[in-house]
Design a protein around this motif. Structure first.
Motif, short mmCIF file in Angstrom:
data_model
loop_
_atom_site.label_atom_id
_atom_site.label_comp_id
_atom_site.label_asym_id
_atom_site.label_seq_id
_atom_site.Cartn_x
_atom_site.Cartn_y
_atom_site.Cartn_z
N HIS A 118 12.66 -0.90 -43.68
CA HIS A 118 13.04 0.22 -44.55
C HIS A 118 11.80 0.97 -45.01
O HIS A 118 11.74 2.21 -44.98
CB HIS A 118 13.85 -0.32 -45.74
N ALA A 119 10.79 0.22 -45.42
CA ALA A 119 9.53 0.84 -45.88
C ALA A 119 8.83 1.55 -44.72
O ALA A 119 8.24 2.62 -44.92
CB ALA A 119 8.62 -0.22 -46.50
N VAL A 120 8.91 1.00 -43.52
CA VAL A 120 8.27 1.63 -42.35
C VAL A 120 8.96 2.96 -42.02
O VAL A 120 8.29 3.96 -41.75
CB VAL A 120 8.28 0.68 -41.12
N VAL A 121 10.29 2.97 -42.05
CA VAL A 121 11.02 4.22 -41.79
C VAL A 121 10.51 5.31 -42.74
O VAL A 121 10.19 6.43 -42.33
CB VAL A 121 12.55 4.04 -41.96
N GLU A 122 10.45 4.99 -44.03
CA GLU A 122 10.06 6.00 -45.03
C GLU A 122 8.60 6.42 -44.86
O GLU A 122 8.28 7.60 -45.00
CB GLU A 122 10.30 5.45 -46.44
N GLU A 123 7.74 5.47 -44.53
CA GLU A 123 6.32 5.78 -44.36
C GLU A 123 6.11 6.72 -43.17
O GLU A 123 5.38 7.71 -43.25
CB GLU A 123 5.55 4.48 -44.15
N LEU A 124 6.76 6.42 -42.04
CA LEU A 124 6.61 7.25 -40.84
C LEU A 124 7.22 8.63 -41.07
O LEU A 124 6.64 9.66 -40.69
CB LEU A 124 7.27 6.58 -39.62
N ALA A 125 8.39 8.67 -41.72
CA ALA A 125 9.04 9.95 -42.00
C ALA A 125 8.18 10.78 -42.96
O ALA A 125 8.07 12.00 -42.81
CB ALA A 125 10.43 9.72 -42.59
N ASP A 126 7.55 10.11 -43.91
CA ASP A 126 6.70 10.80 -44.88
C ASP A 126 5.47 11.42 -44.20
O ASP A 126 4.97 12.46 -44.63
CB ASP A 126 6.26 9.79 -45.95
N PHE A 127 5.00 10.80 -43.11
CA PHE A 127 3.90 11.36 -42.32
C PHE A 127 4.37 12.44 -41.35
O PHE A 127 3.59 12.95 -40.56
CB PHE A 127 3.16 10.26 -41.54
N GLY A 128 5.68 12.74 -41.38
CA GLY A 128 6.20 13.86 -40.59
C GLY A 128 6.95 13.48 -39.33
O GLY A 128 7.40 14.38 -38.60
N CYS A 142 21.79 4.33 -46.20
CA CYS A 142 20.36 4.62 -46.05
C CYS A 142 20.15 6.00 -45.44
O CYS A 142 19.32 6.78 -45.91
CB CYS A 142 19.69 3.57 -45.18
N LEU A 143 20.92 6.32 -44.39
CA LEU A 143 20.76 7.62 -43.71
C LEU A 143 21.02 8.78 -44.67
O LEU A 143 20.29 9.78 -44.66
CB LEU A 143 21.68 7.70 -42.49
N GLU A 144 22.04 8.61 -45.54
CA GLU A 144 22.33 9.65 -46.54
C GLU A 144 21.18 9.81 -47.53
O GLU A 144 20.78 10.92 -47.87
CB GLU A 144 23.61 9.30 -47.32
N GLY A 183 14.87 14.50 -47.77
CA GLY A 183 14.25 15.48 -46.87
C GLY A 183 13.64 14.87 -45.62
O GLY A 183 12.91 15.55 -44.89
N PHE A 184 13.92 13.58 -45.37
CA PHE A 184 13.40 12.94 -44.16
C PHE A 184 14.37 13.16 -43.00
O PHE A 184 15.58 13.24 -43.21
CB PHE A 184 13.24 11.43 -44.37
N THR A 185 13.84 13.23 -41.77
CA THR A 185 14.69 13.33 -40.58
C THR A 185 14.82 11.94 -39.98
O THR A 185 13.90 11.45 -39.31
CB THR A 185 14.09 14.31 -39.56
N VAL A 186 15.94 11.28 -40.27
CA VAL A 186 16.16 9.92 -39.77
C VAL A 186 17.56 9.83 -39.16
O VAL A 186 18.54 10.21 -39.80
CB VAL A 186 16.03 8.86 -40.89
N TYR A 187 17.63 9.37 -37.92
CA TYR A 187 18.89 9.10 -37.24
C TYR A 187 19.08 7.60 -37.15
O TYR A 187 18.12 6.83 -37.32
CB TYR A 187 18.88 9.69 -35.82
N GLY A 188 20.31 7.19 -36.85
CA GLY A 188 20.51 5.75 -36.71
C GLY A 188 21.84 5.42 -36.08
O GLY A 188 22.76 6.24 -36.05
N SER A 189 21.93 4.20 -35.57
CA SER A 189 23.20 3.69 -35.06
C SER A 189 23.21 2.18 -35.20
O SER A 189 22.14 1.55 -35.31
CB SER A 189 23.42 4.10 -33.61
N VAL A 190 24.43 1.62 -35.20
CA VAL A 190 24.56 0.17 -35.30
C VAL A 190 24.12 -0.48 -34.00
O VAL A 190 24.51 -0.03 -32.92
CB VAL A 190 26.02 -0.21 -35.65
#
Ligand code: NDP
Length: 256
Positions: A22-32, A48-50, A56-63
């Motif tokens: 979870h922290a990695v997703v946010e860190e990478l998204a924060d770097f653009g 989480c996706l919501e 303002g992060f661009t994150v996609y996901g699937s189960v």
């Protein structure tokens, strides 16, 4: 400058709904970066996706259960179509543990731990290779553990799987450098996440951990994710094949 940015890059992070992932997703998204993640729990993933969309992060996901071979294949197909056939970053984060003395493990424990911790990462690397290569600038980061470096009493199946990941890091670093794909590995010590929260409720256990740890506290997930992000940045373009512990000094300490 662009050496310290992931703008225009794409990433797949396995197990992004809790803890280190979870922290990695946010860190990478924060770097653009544009990030894709997965987990087994659909409700938690959608929540989480919501939240990420609201931030303002661009994150996609699937189960996806990454311990399943067909589900891994489906995941990479979905990633390829969502991210237009190119992937700059693969973070193999998912891992779990069952703690027992060696002679008490059964075949089911062994298969579950090796499928989840090692086979998933190995196969996702194979599946993602052409996407990483197509990006022109690829980076694989594995999350292993200090349990793959020294005995920490966390169970031998987990330790053997994590040690295999450390070696896989070194081999892929050499094999895939020609394709402009770097491979590195982050090896955490105890970190506050759902994986170990039951252990961290035990005061005596925590005191034993802290006695071995020069920085006398347990890591936060964002103290691990910052290194993962750094290893993916253009600034880290000559760092390849390294296993870096994030352990408050534990693995270099031989004194209590
Ligand atoms: P958590 O259990 O807190 O989070 C794991 C994440 O992965 C969740 O999002 C979970 O969602 C997902 N996940 C688990 N199993 C699967 C699966 N089979 N398929 C898809 N997604 C899955 O773990 P941590 O954040 O603590 O651990 C992350 C990594 O860090 C692991 O590799 C672990 O071994 C390593 N590590 C952790 C340490 C610690 O002290 N926390 C120390 C050293 C290493 P869901 O369950 O809904 O699928």
């Amino acid at each position: 400058g662009s050496r310290w940015s992931l703008k225009g890059m794409t990433a797949l992070v396995t197990g992004g709904t809790r803890g280190i992932g979870h922290a990695v997703v946010e860190e990478l998204a924060d770097f653009g970066a544009t990030v894709y993640t997965c987990s087994r729990n659909e409700d938690e993933l959608n929540k989480c996706l919501e939240e990420w969309q609201d931030q303002g992060f661009t994150v996609y996901g699937s189960v996806c259960d990454v311990s399943s071979r067909p589900q891994r294949q489906k995941l990479i197909e979905d990633v390829a179509s969502k991210l237009n056939g190119k992937l700059n970053i693969l973070v193999n984060n998912v891992g779990t543990n069952i703690r027992k003395p060696t002679v008490d493990y059964n075949a089911e424990d062994y298969t579950k731990l090796m499928n989840t911790n090692l086979d998933s990462a190995y196969h996702l690397c194979q599946l993602a290779y052409s996407l990483l290569k197509a990006s022109g600038n690829g980076s694989v980061v594995f999350i292993s553990s200090v349990a793959g470096l020294s005995n920490i009493g966390s169970g031998t199946i987990y330790a053997a799987g994590k040690a295999a990941i450390n070696q896989l890091t070194k081999c892929l670093a050499c094999e895939w450098a020609k394709d402009n794909i770097r491979s590195n590995c982050v090896a955490p010590w105890y970190t506050k996440t759902s994986l170990v929260e039951h252990l961290l409720e035990d005061k005596e256990f925590v005191n034993d951990i802290l006695a071995q740890t020069p920085i006398k506290r347990i890591a936060e997930a964002h103290e691990v994710s910052s290194l993962v992000a750094f290893l993916c940045l253009p600034a880290a373009s000559y760092i390849n094949g390294q296993v870096v512990a994030v352990d408050g000094g534990m693995t270099v300490n031989a004194f209590q």
